[in-house]
Design a protein around this motif. Structure first.
Motif, PDB file in Angstrom:
ATOM      1  N   PHE A 113       7.620 -32.212  -2.888  1.00  0.00           N
ATOM      2  CA  PHE A 113       8.692 -31.977  -3.855  1.00  0.00           C
ATOM      3  C   PHE A 113       9.413 -33.272  -4.221  1.00  0.00           C
ATOM      4  CE2 PHE A 113       8.576 -27.547  -2.075  1.00  0.00           C
ATOM      5  CZ  PHE A 113       8.106 -26.965  -3.234  1.00  0.00           C
ATOM      6  N   ASN A 114       9.557 -34.159  -3.269  1.00  0.00           N
ATOM      7  CA  ASN A 114      10.213 -35.441  -3.558  1.00  0.00           C
ATOM      8  C   ASN A 114       9.416 -36.225  -4.591  1.00  0.00           C
ATOM      9  OD1 ASN A 114      12.239 -37.618  -2.879  1.00  0.00           O
ATOM     10  ND2 ASN A 114      10.376 -38.659  -2.251  1.00  0.00           N
ATOM     11  N   LYS A 119       6.740 -23.527  -4.194  1.00  0.00           N
ATOM     12  CA  LYS A 119       7.977 -22.819  -3.866  1.00  0.00           C
ATOM     13  C   LYS A 119       7.760 -21.308  -3.769  1.00  0.00           C
ATOM     14  CE  LYS A 119      11.400 -26.032  -5.791  1.00  0.00           C
ATOM     15  NZ  LYS A 119      12.406 -26.249  -6.867  1.00  0.00           N
ATOM     16  N   GLU A 147       4.012 -27.957   7.413  1.00  0.00           N
ATOM     17  CA  GLU A 147       5.034 -27.549   6.445  1.00  0.00           C
ATOM     18  C   GLU A 147       5.940 -28.701   6.017  1.00  0.00           C
ATOM     19  OE1 GLU A 147       7.215 -24.168   7.707  1.00  0.00           O
ATOM     20  OE2 GLU A 147       5.478 -22.835   7.780  1.00  0.00           O
ATOM     21  N   TYR A 148       6.168 -29.667   6.904  1.00  0.00           N
ATOM     22  CA  TYR A 148       7.085 -30.750   6.527  1.00  0.00           C
ATOM     23  C   TYR A 148       6.556 -31.594   5.368  1.00  0.00           C
ATOM     24  CZ  TYR A 148       4.103 -33.847   9.378  1.00  0.00           C
ATOM     25  OH  TYR A 148       3.047 -34.552   9.894  1.00  0.00           O
ATOM     26  N   GLN A 149       5.260 -31.490   5.088  1.00  0.00           N
ATOM     27  CA  GLN A 149       4.718 -32.231   3.953  1.00  0.00           C
ATOM     28  C   GLN A 149       5.160 -31.631   2.617  1.00  0.00           C
ATOM     29  OE1 GLN A 149       3.238 -35.019   3.656  1.00  0.00           O
ATOM     30  NE2 GLN A 149       2.354 -35.527   5.638  1.00  0.00           N
ATOM     31  N   GLU A 150       5.673 -30.393   2.642  1.00  0.00           N
ATOM     32  CA  GLU A 150       6.196 -29.812   1.399  1.00  0.00           C
ATOM     33  C   GLU A 150       7.360 -30.636   0.863  1.00  0.00           C
ATOM     34  OE1 GLU A 150       7.132 -25.695   1.662  1.00  0.00           O
ATOM     35  OE2 GLU A 150       5.071 -25.066   2.104  1.00  0.00           O
ATOM     36  N   LYS A 151       8.207 -31.117   1.761  1.00  0.00           N
ATOM     37  CA  LYS A 151       9.343 -31.944   1.340  1.00  0.00           C
ATOM     38  C   LYS A 151       8.845 -33.209   0.648  1.00  0.00           C
ATOM     39  CE  LYS A 151      13.499 -34.247   3.104  1.00  0.00           C
ATOM     40  NZ  LYS A 151      14.320 -34.532   4.315  1.00  0.00           N
ATOM     41  N   THR A 152       7.805 -33.812   1.197  1.00  0.00           N
ATOM     42  CA  THR A 152       7.217 -35.004   0.576  1.00  0.00           C
ATOM     43  C   THR A 152       6.664 -34.673  -0.799  1.00  0.00           C
ATOM     44  OG1 THR A 152       6.602 -35.733   2.797  1.00  0.00           O
ATOM     45  CG2 THR A 152       5.585 -36.879   0.955  1.00  0.00           C
TER      46      THR A 152
END
Length: 854
Positions: free
Chosen positions: A438-439, A422, A431-436
């Motif tokens: 954090f999930n 973060k 960048e979309y792998q950051e959501k994965t």
């Protein structure tokens, strides 16, 4: 640095004087027949190995920690120390070597740390299966712990030799002087030191918890080693004493100690707190308590669920809140225990389910069953078999206890993992792998780190009697001590990879030093940590990347790396993940290297790939890559004959085509470098291939073959200079053939140590570039006119050209047009004409056979 003698130049160059080879090249007026002596193809079978040996022997791969250059560090994801490298490893190594070679040429102090992982579960499982296939029914019992470990160790050492050879065969320019293995003696010390520190900080505990149990491998697994599949499973409704209960797994009801309802469900409010005794037909008599808990989904089934604390983590927590008993009805083999009743003991869970349902049906207790319900079934990532929850005394890392100092705060390990990304300390690409990421952290449970296998780092804890416990790197003094029989999760040791590989072996052997002191006395750690990039597949984001962040921030107080680059999976032409289980579609990297060469494999893997996206490797891509390498080789044969390599061309070029070529070359340099900066290596490879094929080969070399352009000294120097730049840009992708050509064209030293090109195009070239583009378009149009009309090349043509734009450039290049298109006369007319060739609104051409042809 001089080029080693085992990297010979070819043919005429070898016989030429040193000044001629490294200086002027071959003057256009004294053309020697270099092409006849220059091999027609790159001999990958012999040259690749010799080139790699020369690179390695020279020390070109070694990082100098005394240099003042900016460090660029990649810790190689260590492949398992058994078996062969698969296509996924080849993809990983190709991408990482592209980055390493680029940054080395760009002037960084590059360190790529190679190594292998002991892979405890996978390695031991493979050895046990091998021994069983040879006739040894129970290798553990027959060999004992020490005997089995000796067998495994001998096999691993042979395998590591093969893996090193495969990594070298791919051209990986890693620093072999710093090679590491996760069972090296220094690793044992660091693993034990880290474990002990976690224990002292209250972040490791041993407890009886619900753990994931692999019934095939007979060991616990972490949550990250489980994958789930959604399947349509029947939902059974059974009469459970006074209440109807819905369940997917009727066999677990034999181990219930409670029934749970939602506290706000009015239907069952009067029953809360009661105890009910149920005698299952041909099964045990169970006594269950009816409890109310808000975790119950009042809309699932009929709002009542059975509670089996020994076989479900949610039920385990519920049982702790309500003081419920634990009854274990599934054993470590995945079979029912005696607690399930005499009829069912020894049956597998599926066998028990069928038998129990039959008995319920006959007793009139099976109310109904409904199909079409989606249920998540959990499988072991390791063995592929269904995973059971079992109560086990295991070692866990507490990820929620706030006990670690981080940026002036006391945080939990999970909070630190979140902050590292973060805050931007670590950037994840794409960048979309950051959501994965954090999930996964939001749903993270305490990490079970103990395994019931023998191969690996044994838990560094000793027990004596019932009250004494010792934690340390070496056995305690005195007699009567017994070490914990379990080993640590492989990911525990590999999570230390980014920094443990950089510690000084002598410091790790000094048992008086703390972990902090070991790091302070390790020059490599001080110089090269944190790493610059961690490159790996997105499928081990949780297995390895997240755990490295967890363990490194705790152990060192620093993030392990600043950038995470996640590549996709390699799939076959039908879209399936490449696997030896589908051997008919699986491309073995070693087969491609033997038949086509490592450069071909690397280029085929990287071309047309997107960041973080799966990629396909097909025979067609391999063939296309080989054809491109052949084109580079053939271009080199021409340039070696007519080009000059005595430095860059004049700063001021006269001929428009030469000015165009330099502009296009600079644009290519800028584009490839920008793509590298953005980690879009597939785009870089494709744009570079297109530029080399089109700009350099199809257009510029063809133009340079004419007397008009080729006789100019500036052309000869630009020809050689352009090829040098292309070799530099191509080198990270196809290092072997480019290095060989660098030598054959008379250059001293290694291409891999040459400076990365820099662009220097001036804006005022734009008009010239557009004019030359128009020129090439005109030549192409004339040639197409010939083909359409079936006009033979020997027949000259006359042109009338009207150009609203680029007239000056076209007039300057008129002699070139004559040679490239066999044109007799060219007349530039001042007024617009009705041409039989229309290239644009600004260019019209009338073509006719010359008067002589008529």
């Amino acid at each position: 640095m001089d080029m080693p003698s085992d990297l010979p130049s070819g043919g005429e160059w070898e016989r030429a004087s040193a000044s001629e080879r490294t200086g002027k090249g071959i003057p256009i007026g004294e053309v020697k027949d270099v092409m006849n002596d220059f091999p027609k193809h790159f001999d990958h079978a012999t040259r690749e190995r010799k080139i790699y040996e020369a690179w390695e022997a020279s020390g070109a791969f070694r990082a100098d920690r005394e240099s003042t250059r900016k460090p660029f560090v990649i810790p190689m994801p260590p492949p398992n120390a058994t078996g062969r490298l698969h296509i996924g490893h080849a993809f990983m190594l190709a991408i990482e070597d592209v980055m390493i070679r680029w940054r080395r040429m760009a002037g960084d102090e590059v360190l790529w740390v190679p190594g292998t992982d002991h892979a405890s579960i996978a390695t031991e499982g493979a050895m046990i299966r091998r021994l069983q296939a040879s006739g040894m029914a129970d290798p553990r019992r027959m060999l004992g712990r020490d005997g089995l470990l000796q067998k495994i160790s001998a096999h691993v050492e042979k395998s590591r030799v093969e893996i090193r050879a495969q990594i070298r065969a791919l051209g990986s320019s890693c620093d072999w002087s710093r090679e590491r293995y996760t069972l090296d003696p220094e690793f044992k010390r660091l693993v034990s030191e880290t474990f002990g520190r976690l224990v002292r900080d209250g972040l490791i505990y041993r407890g009886n918890r619900i753990a994931n149990w692999d019934v095939d491998l007979r060991t616990t697994l972490s949550d990250a080693e489980i994958h789930t599949e959604e399947r349509d499973e029947p939902l059974y409704f059974i009469q459970y004493g006074p209440l109807p209960v819905a369940t997917y797994r009727p066999e677990l009801r034999l181990g219930d100690t409670a029934l749970a309802v939602h506290p706000e469900d009015e239907k069952y409010r009067q029953l809360i707190g009661r105890e009910v005794e149920v005698s299952w037909p041909k099964g045990p008599k169970v006594r269950v308590k009816i409890v109310a808990d808000s975790v119950v989904d009042r809309y699932f089934g009929l709002g009542v669920v059975g509670v089996t604390p020994a076989h479900d983590p949610d039920d385990f927590e519920l049982a702790k809140r309500h003081g419920l008993r634990f009854v274990t009805v599934i054993d470590e083999d995945g079979r029912m225990t005696a607690a399930a009743g005499p009829k069912y003991v020894g049956l597998t869970t599926l066998e028990c389910r069928a038998a129990f349902l039959k008995d319920l049906r006959e007793a009139g207790l099976l109310i109904t069953e409904k199909n079409g319900h989606t249920q998540k079934v959990r499988y072991s990532y390791r063995s592929g078999t269904p995973v059971e929850y079992l109560p086990k005394v295991q070692w866990f890392i507490d990820v929620n206890r706030r006990a670690v100092q981080w940026k002036g705060q006391t945080l939990s390990l999970r909070e630190i993992m979140a902050d590292a990304v973060k805050s931007g300390d670590i950037r994840i690409h794409p960048e979309y792998q950051e959501k994965t990421y954090f999930n996964w952290i939001d749903n993270m449970r305490d990490w079970c780190i103990s395994r019931q296998v023998w191969w690996g780092h044994r838990v560094p804890v000793w027990y004596r009697r019932d009250s004494e416990t010792y934690v340390g790197a070496n056995p305690p003094e005195g007699v009567g001590w017994n070490q914990d029989p379990d080993t640590l999760d492989t990911w525990f040791s590999s999570a230390l990879w980014s920094w443990s590989t950089l510690t000084d072996p002598a410091a790790t052997q000094d048992l008086t030093l703390t972990l902090h002191e070991i790091l302070a006395r390790s020059p490599d750690y001080q110089r090269f940590h944190p790493a610059t990039v961690l490159e790996t597949g997105y499928d081990i984001l949780f297995f390895w990347v997240a755990r490295m962040i967890l363990m490194t921030t705790y152990a060192t107080g620093r993030v392990p790396f600043s950038t995470v680059y996640l590549h996709g999976l390699v799939r076959d032409k039908e879209g399936w993940r490449m696997s030896t289980s589908r051997s008919e579609f699986c491309i073995d990297p070693q087969d491609v290297i033997v038949k086509k060469g490592a450069d071909t494999l690397r280029l085929a893997l990287i071309s047309r790939t997107g960041m973080g996206l799966d990629t396909q490797l097909t025979d067609e891509k391999v063939v296309a890559a080989q054809h491109f390498i052949d084109k580079v080789w053939n271009a080199a044969r021409y340039v070696a004959t007519y080009g000059r390599f005595d430095g860059p061309p004049p700063s001021v070029l006269v001929h428009p085509v030469n000015r165009w070529m330099r502009h296009k070359l600079d644009a290519t340099v800028t584009g490839v470098t920008t793509a590298f900066d953005r980690f879009v290596f597939g785009d870089a490879a494709e744009s570079l291939r297109d530029a080399f094929r089109s700009d350099f080969c199809d257009l510029y070399i063809e133009a340079a073959k004419t007397k008009t352009l080729g006789s100019l000294a500036e052309t000869q120097r630009l020809l050689g200079h352009s090829f040098e730049i292309y070799l530099c840009l191509l080198h990270p992708f196809i290092p072997f053939v480019t290095e060989d050509l660098w030598s054959r064209t008379g250059h001293e030293g290694f291409l891999m140590q040459h400076a990365w090109p820099e662009a220097g195009t001036k804006d005022e070239e734009t008009g010239v570039v557009e004019g030359v583009e128009t020129l090439f378009g005109l030549v192409k149009a004339i040639r197409n006119w010939r083909n359409t009309g079936k006009v033979k090349w020997r027949v000259a043509l006359d042109l009338h050209v009207w150009a609203a734009k680029d007239r000056e450039s076209l007039q300057a290049c008129a002699p070139l047009i004559r040679e490239l298109a066999n044109v007799g006369s060219i007349e530039f007319v001042p007024t617009e004409i009705v041409g039989n060739v229309v290239l644009s609104d600004d260019l019209r051409v009338t073509i006719a056979l010359s008067s002589e042809a008529k």
